[in-house]
Design a protein around this motif. Structure first.
Motif, short mmCIF file in Angstrom:
data_model
loop_
_atom_site.label_atom_id
_atom_site.label_comp_id
_atom_site.label_asym_id
_atom_site.label_seq_id
_atom_site.Cartn_x
_atom_site.Cartn_y
_atom_site.Cartn_z
N MET A 186 -10.14 7.02 1.51
CA MET A 186 -9.74 8.24 2.21
C MET A 186 -9.19 7.81 3.57
SD MET A 186 -11.90 11.49 3.70
CE MET A 186 -12.60 12.06 2.15
N VAL A 187 -7.92 8.10 3.82
CA VAL A 187 -7.29 7.78 5.09
C VAL A 187 -7.64 8.84 6.13
CG1 VAL A 187 -5.06 7.41 6.25
CG2 VAL A 187 -5.43 6.52 3.94
N GLY A 188 -7.73 10.09 5.69
CA GLY A 188 -8.10 11.17 6.60
C GLY A 188 -8.16 12.50 5.88
N TYR A 189 -8.86 13.45 6.49
CA TYR A 189 -9.01 14.80 5.94
C TYR A 189 -8.91 15.75 7.12
CZ TYR A 189 -10.29 17.30 1.70
OH TYR A 189 -10.25 18.06 0.55
N PHE A 190 -7.97 16.69 7.09
CA PHE A 190 -7.63 17.50 8.26
C PHE A 190 -7.44 18.96 7.89
CE2 PHE A 190 -5.70 13.30 8.30
CZ PHE A 190 -6.16 12.75 9.49
N SER A 191 -7.54 19.83 8.91
CA SER A 191 -7.12 21.22 8.78
C SER A 191 -6.18 21.51 9.95
CB SER A 191 -8.31 22.17 8.78
OG SER A 191 -9.01 22.11 10.01
N THR A 192 -5.30 22.49 9.77
CA THR A 192 -4.30 22.77 10.80
C THR A 192 -4.84 23.75 11.84
OG1 THR A 192 -3.34 24.48 9.39
CG2 THR A 192 -2.33 22.30 9.30
N GLU A 193 -4.41 23.56 13.08
CA GLU A 193 -4.74 24.44 14.19
C GLU A 193 -3.48 25.11 14.74
OE1 GLU A 193 -7.59 25.25 16.09
OE2 GLU A 193 -8.74 24.43 14.43
N ILE A 194 -2.35 24.39 14.70
CA ILE A 194 -1.08 24.89 15.21
C ILE A 194 -0.04 24.63 14.14
CG2 ILE A 194 0.69 24.56 17.01
CD1 ILE A 194 -1.60 23.73 18.90
N GLY A 195 0.95 25.51 14.05
CA GLY A 195 1.97 25.39 13.00
C GLY A 195 1.53 26.20 11.80
N PRO A 196 1.92 25.79 10.61
CA PRO A 196 1.47 26.53 9.42
C PRO A 196 -0.06 26.53 9.36
CG PRO A 196 3.21 24.98 8.84
CD PRO A 196 2.80 24.69 10.26
N LEU A 197 -0.64 27.70 9.28
CA LEU A 197 -2.10 27.81 9.29
C LEU A 197 -2.64 27.84 7.87
CD1 LEU A 197 -2.51 30.40 12.17
CD2 LEU A 197 -2.66 27.91 12.28
N ASN A 198 -3.96 27.77 7.77
CA ASN A 198 -4.65 27.81 6.48
C ASN A 198 -4.28 26.62 5.59
OD1 ASN A 198 -5.95 30.39 7.02
ND2 ASN A 198 -3.90 31.23 6.82
N GLN A 199 -4.07 25.48 6.22
CA GLN A 199 -3.73 24.29 5.46
C GLN A 199 -4.80 23.21 5.61
OE1 GLN A 199 0.31 23.09 6.48
NE2 GLN A 199 1.04 24.31 4.76
N MET B 173 0.84 -1.18 0.00
CA MET B 173 0.00 0.00 0.00
C MET B 173 0.88 1.24 0.00
SD MET B 173 -2.72 1.25 2.85
CE MET B 173 -4.05 2.26 2.28
N ILE B 174 0.38 2.30 -0.64
CA ILE B 174 1.00 3.61 -0.54
C ILE B 174 -0.06 4.59 -0.06
CG2 ILE B 174 2.73 3.17 -2.32
CD1 ILE B 174 0.98 4.90 -4.24
N VAL B 175 0.38 5.68 0.55
CA VAL B 175 -0.53 6.73 0.98
C VAL B 175 -0.07 8.03 0.32
CG1 VAL B 175 -1.36 8.09 2.95
CG2 VAL B 175 -1.05 5.62 3.19
N GLU B 176 -1.01 8.68 -0.33
CA GLU B 176 -0.74 9.99 -0.91
C GLU B 176 -1.20 11.04 0.08
OE1 GLU B 176 -1.58 12.59 -4.92
OE2 GLU B 176 -2.87 10.88 -4.50
N GLN B 177 -0.28 11.92 0.47
CA GLN B 177 -0.61 13.03 1.36
C GLN B 177 -0.61 14.31 0.52
OE1 GLN B 177 1.68 13.60 5.05
NE2 GLN B 177 1.80 15.76 4.50
N ARG B 178 -1.73 14.98 0.50
CA ARG B 178 -1.85 16.22 -0.25
C ARG B 178 -2.08 17.35 0.75
NH1 ARG B 178 -2.41 14.96 -5.69
NH2 ARG B 178 -3.19 17.03 -6.19
N THR B 179 -1.24 18.37 0.68
CA THR B 179 -1.35 19.53 1.56
C THR B 179 -1.66 20.74 0.70
OG1 THR B 179 0.24 18.58 3.10
CG2 THR B 179 -0.18 20.95 3.29
N TYR B 180 -2.77 21.39 0.99
CA TYR B 180 -3.17 22.59 0.28
C TYR B 180 -3.12 23.76 1.25
CZ TYR B 180 -5.25 19.36 -3.15
OH TYR B 180 -5.47 18.37 -4.07
N ILE C 181 -5.05 19.15 4.83
CA ILE C 181 -4.25 17.97 4.55
C ILE C 181 -5.19 16.80 4.37
CG2 ILE C 181 -2.49 16.37 5.40
CD1 ILE C 181 -2.37 19.62 6.98
N HIS C 182 -5.09 16.11 3.23
CA HIS C 182 -5.89 14.92 3.05
C HIS C 182 -5.00 13.80 2.55
CE1 HIS C 182 -6.78 16.30 -1.25
NE2 HIS C 182 -6.52 17.43 -0.64
#
Length: 104
Positions: free
Chosen positions: A37-50, A1-8, A52-53
């Motif tokens: 879909m492994v997960g769908y996230f938004s950032t709270e700490i660190g780089p903001l306005n991101q 298996m591979i996981v693709e991580q996309r950060t917008y 990640i899915h």
């Protein structure tokens, strides 16, 4: 298996608008073509306005087939322009599980 991580990185102040639009008009189209879909996230700490899915695929060939089918779907083409208007930076990583990872 591979996981693709996309950060917008989306335009400041548009995280909630992006997530709302995604949930209402995009997710059903995307999950029709992408197997896991492994997960769908938004950032709270660190780089903001991101946003990640992460998406799981059996291998690179499955990823290529699924993404080609997604891009060939007229419904995807219809929502893609609006998504891209909210995104400033796109990053993609392919993650390969280690021998001891719970995701194989």
């Amino acid at each position: 298996m591979i996981v693709e991580q996309r950060t917008y990185t989306v335009k400041p102040g548009s995280v909630l608008a992006y997530l709302d639009f995604y949930a209402r008009e995009v997710m059903e189209i995307q999950t029709k073509h992408l197997p896991q879909m492994v997960g769908y996230f938004s950032t709270e700490i660190g780089p903001l306005n991101q946003i990640i899915h992460m998406w799981g695929y059996a291998d690179f060939n499955e990823r290529a087939r699924c993404r080609a089918a997604l891009y060939a779907d007229p419904a995807w083409q219809a929502v893609l322009k609006k998504l891209l208007e909210m995104i400033e930076v796109m990053e993609t990583r392919i993650l390969v599980p280690t021998a001891f990872s719970p995701i194989k």
